[in-house]
Write a protein that holds these residues in place. Structure first.
Motif, PDB file in Angstrom:
ATOM      1  N   GLY A  74      30.556  14.156 -36.955  1.00  0.00           N
ATOM      2  CA  GLY A  74      29.217  14.409 -37.467  1.00  0.00           C
ATOM      3  C   GLY A  74      28.364  13.150 -37.484  1.00  0.00           C
ATOM      4  O   GLY A  74      27.157  13.199 -37.211  1.00  0.00           O
ATOM      5  N   GLU A  75      28.980  12.013 -37.796  1.00  0.00           N
ATOM      6  CA  GLU A  75      28.265  10.740 -37.798  1.00  0.00           C
ATOM      7  C   GLU A  75      27.912  10.315 -36.373  1.00  0.00           C
ATOM      8  O   GLU A  75      26.845   9.753 -36.120  1.00  0.00           O
ATOM      9  CB  GLU A  75      29.112   9.653 -38.473  1.00  0.00           C
ATOM     10  CG  GLU A  75      29.319   9.894 -39.967  1.00  0.00           C
ATOM     11  CD  GLU A  75      30.152   8.808 -40.619  1.00  0.00           C
ATOM     12  OE1 GLU A  75      30.334   7.738 -39.986  1.00  0.00           O
ATOM     13  OE2 GLU A  75      30.629   9.011 -41.746  1.00  0.00           O
ATOM     14  N   GLN A 111      27.424  12.438 -33.904  1.00  0.00           N
ATOM     15  CA  GLN A 111      26.352  13.365 -33.536  1.00  0.00           C
ATOM     16  C   GLN A 111      24.998  12.848 -34.026  1.00  0.00           C
ATOM     17  O   GLN A 111      24.010  12.867 -33.286  1.00  0.00           O
ATOM     18  CB  GLN A 111      26.617  14.755 -34.138  1.00  0.00           C
ATOM     19  CG  GLN A 111      25.487  15.755 -33.893  1.00  0.00           C
ATOM     20  CD  GLN A 111      25.598  16.968 -34.791  1.00  0.00           C
ATOM     21  OE1 GLN A 111      26.437  17.017 -35.687  1.00  0.00           O
ATOM     22  NE2 GLN A 111      24.733  17.944 -34.583  1.00  0.00           N
ATOM     23  N   HIS A 112      24.960  12.369 -35.269  1.00  0.00           N
ATOM     24  CA  HIS A 112      23.705  11.866 -35.840  1.00  0.00           C
ATOM     25  C   HIS A 112      23.224  10.626 -35.098  1.00  0.00           C
ATOM     26  O   HIS A 112      22.030  10.486 -34.802  1.00  0.00           O
ATOM     27  CB  HIS A 112      23.897  11.540 -37.320  1.00  0.00           C
ATOM     28  CG  HIS A 112      22.672  10.958 -37.960  1.00  0.00           C
ATOM     29  ND1 HIS A 112      21.534  11.706 -38.213  1.00  0.00           N
ATOM     30  CD2 HIS A 112      22.395   9.686 -38.375  1.00  0.00           C
ATOM     31  CE1 HIS A 112      20.614  10.931 -38.764  1.00  0.00           C
ATOM     32  NE2 HIS A 112      21.109   9.703 -38.872  1.00  0.00           N
ATOM     33  N   GLU A 134      23.309  19.832 -31.355  1.00  0.00           N
ATOM     34  CA  GLU A 134      24.533  20.600 -31.537  1.00  0.00           C
ATOM     35  C   GLU A 134      25.743  19.677 -31.519  1.00  0.00           C
ATOM     36  O   GLU A 134      25.863  18.812 -30.644  1.00  0.00           O
ATOM     37  CB  GLU A 134      24.674  21.656 -30.425  1.00  0.00           C
ATOM     38  CG  GLU A 134      23.514  22.640 -30.340  1.00  0.00           C
ATOM     39  CD  GLU A 134      23.444  23.559 -31.556  1.00  0.00           C
ATOM     40  OE1 GLU A 134      24.490  23.733 -32.215  1.00  0.00           O
ATOM     41  OE2 GLU A 134      22.354  24.073 -31.851  1.00  0.00           O
ATOM     42  N   ILE A 135      26.650  19.879 -32.458  1.00  0.00           N
ATOM     43  CA  ILE A 135      27.851  19.042 -32.512  1.00  0.00           C
ATOM     44  C   ILE A 135      28.768  19.316 -31.323  1.00  0.00           C
ATOM     45  O   ILE A 135      29.571  18.468 -30.922  1.00  0.00           O
ATOM     46  CB  ILE A 135      28.601  19.273 -33.851  1.00  0.00           C
ATOM     47  CG1 ILE A 135      29.519  18.080 -34.146  1.00  0.00           C
ATOM     48  CG2 ILE A 135      29.376  20.601 -33.840  1.00  0.00           C
ATOM     49  CD1 ILE A 135      30.046  18.060 -35.556  1.00  0.00           C
ATOM     50  N   THR A 189      28.278  16.722 -28.616  1.00  0.00           N
ATOM     51  CA  THR A 189      29.005  15.483 -28.913  1.00  0.00           C
ATOM     52  C   THR A 189      30.486  15.646 -28.573  1.00  0.00           C
ATOM     53  O   THR A 189      31.107  14.742 -28.011  1.00  0.00           O
ATOM     54  CB  THR A 189      28.863  15.122 -30.403  1.00  0.00           C
ATOM     55  OG1 THR A 189      27.487  15.205 -30.773  1.00  0.00           O
ATOM     56  CG2 THR A 189      29.364  13.721 -30.673  1.00  0.00           C
TER      57      THR A 189
END
Length: 352
Positions: A312-313, A315-316, A322-323, A326
């Motif tokens: 998630g980090e 992805q950010h 969308e994850i 990634t």
């Protein structure tokens, strides 16, 4: 007849502006943009293309739509309301008959047409999107780029730093020295921030936010949105060093990364220039891989994943909506490393 000639002139000015990346006939373009949008497909193409801010997006869409428009003109179709499912099936068949087109390219061309119809639906020029009924090639996630390993990144950055230090010992303001620090700064930034190459090209001095505790880059990303990642102190130091040597007299509205040639008018870097810069550095460092600037995003995602950074980090940081996108970056980059077949010790089965 006079009006038709004037319309042609305005459309030609707009088209030429896209090709040359500049707006030469500003008066004609301004006049054209204020005219009411009609159902003429050529007129729609230009309004649609100019609705995007990125020059590269405009050129890409224009090329695909000009090709489709020529197909329509051969059939005597000039109005978007006359483009139905049968016409689109015919276009799809023509695309599939071309040996030089892969399924990915065909899918892109069909999606662009679908986007045009959605553009027209919002403006109430048509009531439905006939592309909804056309079967598009399935999207397969082919690896466009090769990610670098941790060892390769270390070799590459060490080569770039040594090359820069070698030239600066001779003459810090020479063209060779400026080119060396430019390559070191650009490639270090791409590898550590994970930005898209176009975002790096558009980066201006005012987009660097420096605080005692951290440095942040304010990027203009896809969809004309803002993304402001905090960058590593080492990267911030490299960028600041480049700024002092190469951009010390620039104002805050100037582009950060510009050509290293000693010219009166500083020109920002382009994607092809960065692609060439990166591959020269890769070859000079002795790394035998064909990569692109986009490889740096996949490389960063993989290295962070291997270090245990939550997806998630990552992805950010990469600004993925969308994850799953990634996850694809990481999966493709780790494909060889995670191959079970390559882990098989065949030496046990073959006599020495």
């Amino acid at each position: 007849m006079k009006n038709n000639t004037n319309n042609l002139k305005i459309s030609t000015s707009a088209t030429n502006a896209l090709k040359k990346k500049t707006f030469i006939d500003v008066k004609s373009l301004s006049e054209w943009s204020q005219r009411e949008l009609t159902t003429n497909f050529k007129d729609i193409i230009l309004h649609f293309v100019f609705s995007f801010t990125s020059i590269n997006t405009r050129r890409s869409y224009l090329n695909d739509l000009k090709e489709f428009n020529l197909f329509l003109e051969r059939k005597g179709i000039f109005c978007i309301k006359n483009i139905d499912e049968k016409v689109l099936i015919s276009w799809n068949n023509e695309l599939n008959s071309r040996e030089n087109l892969n399924q990915k390219s065909i899918r892109r061309k069909l999606i662009v047409i679908s986007s045009v119809f959605m553009f027209c639906i919002k403006r109430k020029l048509v009531s439905k999107n006939p592309m909804e009924f056309i079967q598009k090639p399935k999207l397969t996630f082919e690896s466009k780029t090769n990610a670098l390993t941790f060892a390769e990144v270390k070799i590459l950055l060490q080569y770039l730093e040594n090359n820069y230090l070698e030239y600066t010992q001779q003459n810090i303001f020479s063209r060779s020295s400026k080119a060396a620090i430019l390559a070191y700064s650009v490639i270090s930034t791409l590898l550590s921030v994970g930005m898209r190459v176009e975002e790096l090209c558009q980066l201006k001095l005012k987009d660097i936010e420096s605080n005692p505790d951290f440095t942040r880059l304010h990027l203009k990303v896809k969809g004309n949105e803002q993304h402001s990642p905090i960058i590593h102190p080492k990267t911030a130091s490299i960028i600041e060093n480049y700024r002092k040597i190469c951009r010390n007299n620039a104002n805050e509205n100037d582009y950060l990364f510009v050509r290293s040639q000693n010219v009166k008018i500083q020109t920002k870097l382009t994607q092809p220039a960065i692609y060439k810069m990166l591959n020269i550095a890769i070859q000079s460092a002795g790394i035998e891989k064909k990569i692109s600037p986009h490889s740096c995003r996949a490389t960063l995602a993989t290295l962070l994943h291997n270090q245990g950074t939550p997806i998630g980090e990552i992805q950010h940081l990469l600004n993925h909506k969308e994850i799953s996108t990634t996850a694809i970056y990481i999966k493709k980059a780790n494909e060889i490393e995670e191959s079970a077949a390559l882990k098989l010790n065949l030496d046990k089965f073959h006599p020495k």
